[in-house]
Scaffold this active site. Sequence first.
Site, mmCIF file in Angstrom:
data_model
loop_
_atom_site.group_PDB
_atom_site.id
_atom_site.type_symbol
_atom_site.label_atom_id
_atom_site.label_comp_id
_atom_site.label_asym_id
_atom_site.label_seq_id
_atom_site.Cartn_x
_atom_site.Cartn_y
_atom_site.Cartn_z
ATOM 1 N N CYS A 78 28.723 9.026 38.891
ATOM 2 C CA CYS A 78 27.905 7.921 38.383
ATOM 3 C C CYS A 78 28.129 6.642 39.206
ATOM 4 C CB CYS A 78 28.140 7.747 36.893
ATOM 5 S SG CYS A 78 26.756 6.929 36.110
ATOM 6 N N HIS A 171 28.311 12.762 34.242
ATOM 7 C CA HIS A 171 29.756 12.582 33.984
ATOM 8 C C HIS A 171 30.433 13.903 33.627
ATOM 9 C CE1 HIS A 171 30.010 8.117 33.728
ATOM 10 N NE2 HIS A 171 28.726 8.238 33.466
ATOM 11 N N GLU A 173 33.442 14.512 33.611
ATOM 12 C CA GLU A 173 34.717 14.229 32.933
ATOM 13 C C GLU A 173 34.526 14.015 31.433
ATOM 14 O OE1 GLU A 173 32.931 12.127 34.537
ATOM 15 O OE2 GLU A 173 33.156 10.110 33.732
HETATM 16 N N1 GLN Z 1 24.761 1.776 35.568
HETATM 17 C C1 GLN Z 1 26.062 1.750 36.176
HETATM 18 C C2 GLN Z 1 26.029 1.051 37.522
HETATM 19 O O1 GLN Z 1 25.001 0.718 38.004
HETATM 20 C C3 GLN Z 1 26.614 3.154 36.318
HETATM 21 C C4 GLN Z 1 26.787 3.770 34.955
HETATM 22 C C5 GLN Z 1 27.909 4.738 34.855
HETATM 23 O O2 GLN Z 1 28.778 4.849 35.721
HETATM 24 N N2 GLN Z 1 27.927 5.430 33.742
HETATM 25 O O3 GLN Z 1 27.035 0.851 38.120
#
Ligand code: GLN
Length: 192
Positions: A78, A171, A173
Site C-alpha cells: 500500500c 494489505h 499483513e
Molecule cells: N492512502 C495512503 C497513501 O496515499 C495509503 C493507504 C494505506 O497504506 N493503507 O499513502
Amino acid sequence: MRIGVLASQGAFAEHIAILHRLEVDTVPVRLPHQLAPLDGLIIPGGESTSISRLMLSYDLMNEIRNLAKNGLPILGTCAGMILLAKEISDSDVEPIGVMDITIRRNAFGRQKDSFETDLSIPVLGEKPFPGVFIRAPVVEQTDSEVEILARLADGTSVAARQGKLLASAFHPELTNDLRFHCYFLDIVAGDQ
Ligand code: GLN
C-alpha cells in the site's frame, strides 16, 4: 535470514507479527544502522506522505534507495508500494523511486475507499487470496521489466514484481493468509 520492517509509521506491527508467526528473525527499522545486517526489508502501509518525510528526517531515504539499487529485496504494501514507485501521479511525495511503475494514490472513489475482494494471484497457487484494500493506490503504468502479479476483475493492476522488488496495493499483513509473505521470503532466499 533477517528481515527488517520499516517502523516509522503505519501498519508495521502487523508485518512483524506475521514474520514472527513464520519464525523469521525480524528487526523494526527506525535508524540507518539497523539496515546493515538485513537480507530483506518490508515497507508497510500507512500514510506515504508521513513515511516519506520520516525517512528523509532519519536519513533512511538514500540508504534504502542505495540498498534497493544494490539488490536488497523489498516488499512494499500500500503506502509501501507508493514509495517504491518511480512515478506518483498527482502527488509531491518523494518516493524511494526504484520500481518502474507509475502509481495513483487513493485511486478508489469514496464509496470504495476500503473493500475486500478475492484476488487471483497465480504465483501463489490457485486458491484466491483475500485482498484487503484501504484507501489503496493502483498501478497505472509499468515498464516491460515489471511483472503484474494480480489484477482486479476490471483489469486494474494491484500487485507487481520487478526483480527482487515486490509491491501490493492491498494489505497481506491484515489477513491470516501467509502466502504473500512466504512468496517474498522465497525471493529473499533466492528460490523465486
Ligand atoms: N492512502 C495512503 C497513501 O496515499 C495509503 C493507504 C494505506 O497504506 N493503507 O499513502
